[in-house]
Design a protein around this motif. Structure first.
Motif, PDB file in Angstrom:
ATOM      1  N   VAL A 204     -17.908   8.065  19.094  1.00  8.50           N
ATOM      2  CA  VAL A 204     -18.480   8.120  17.746  1.00  8.50           C
ATOM      3  C   VAL A 204     -19.420   9.310  17.610  1.00  8.50           C
ATOM      4  O   VAL A 204     -19.392  10.038  16.607  1.00  8.50           O
ATOM      5  N   HIS A 207     -17.384  12.544  17.377  1.00  8.98           N
ATOM      6  CA  HIS A 207     -16.726  12.715  16.081  1.00  8.98           C
ATOM      7  C   HIS A 207     -17.729  13.073  14.995  1.00  8.98           C
ATOM      8  O   HIS A 207     -17.534  14.020  14.214  1.00  8.98           O
ATOM      9  N   GLU A 208     -18.821  12.307  14.930  1.00  8.97           N
ATOM     10  CA  GLU A 208     -19.822  12.576  13.899  1.00  8.97           C
ATOM     11  C   GLU A 208     -20.542  13.891  14.170  1.00  8.97           C
ATOM     12  O   GLU A 208     -20.929  14.604  13.233  1.00  8.97           O
ATOM     13  N   THR A 211     -18.583  16.667  12.729  1.00 11.72           N
ATOM     14  CA  THR A 211     -18.740  16.712  11.272  1.00 11.72           C
ATOM     15  C   THR A 211     -20.037  17.411  10.882  1.00 11.72           C
ATOM     16  O   THR A 211     -20.074  18.237   9.959  1.00 11.72           O
TER      17      THR A 211
END
Length: 233
Positions: A204, A207-208, A211
């Motif tokens: 997580v 992935h974040e 971003t």
């Protein structure tokens, strides 16, 4: 009925008017014929004024793209040559109808080129629609040109043209960089999970984190220094 148009309105019996048109064209003007009920009553000599920033814009676009701009115009060849000389344009195609401009743009693109067409008149709309990118000068542009164009320059400033091209190229580089960053993170995380053990919190976070990194990189475009300014006038 009052008619105002090109010298094509002149008939065989309008020799004096033809001489006047010829005189206008010899000095680089465009002859416009005025008829009332089929009778020639006057000939107007119109002259296009070259904008102060035209030569600089042509030079900047040439340096930026590596291709010399082409002048496509419906004016007579002498008037077009005068404008081109003052603007620094060497490739001049005059006395063109809207379909001729369209054919010129189509021919350029048929040979593998990409064309940016800049105009503001109704006659420019077909060529503008066919070009890779159509640019309309917003302040003086016709409604049809504004509706057809992909880009509208709200200021009547030709120096914005090379700035817009530079902006578009820089934005494209940022988009490619962001896609590369995001794709790299996803590939690494997927490979880690397939061939090893990827803890959920770390997945997580990765992935974040990608971003956030992409967002921060994109924000660099908001810096004033990121955009080349148009010439100060």
């Amino acid at each position: 009925m009052i008619e105002v148009g090109s010298p094509a309105l002149l008939g065989a019996d309008d020799a004096p008017a033809r001489e006047i048109v010829g005189e206008f064209e010899r000095v680089g003007h465009t002859g416009v014929v005025v008829r009332i009920d089929g009778t020639v009553v006057g000939v107007l000599g119109l002259t296009d004024r070259v904008r102060d920033d035209a030569a600089d814009a042509v030079a900047d676009l040439t340096a930026l793209t590596g291709a010399r701009p082409i002048l496509l115009t419906g004016d007579n060849s002498r008037a077009a040559a005068t404008l081109a000389a003052q603007s620094g344009i060497t490739d001049v195609r005059a006395e063109l109808l809207p379909q001729d401009k369209l054919a010129a743009v189509t021919d350029l693109q048929a040979h593998g080129g990409r064309a940016m067409f800049v105009g503001d008149g109704v006659n420019d709309a077909p060529a503008m629609a066919a070009a890779t990118v159509g640019v309309a000068m917003g302040r003086t542009g016709s409604d049809l040109a504004l509706d057809t164009a992909d880009v509208v320059i709200t200021r009547d400033d030709l120096s914005t043209l090379p700035a817009v091209v530079a902006m578009a190229r820089r934005a494209r580089r940022f988009v490619i960089a962001n896609l590369t960053i995001a794709a790299t993170f996803i590939v690494v995380l997927v490979a880690w999970d397939l061939f090893g053990h990827l803890p959920l919190p770390l997945g997580v976070a990765g992935h974040e984190g990608s971003t956030i990194l992409v967002g921060l990189n994109g924000l660099r475009l908001l810096r004033g220094a990121a955009w080349p300014a148009s010439r100060e006038r």
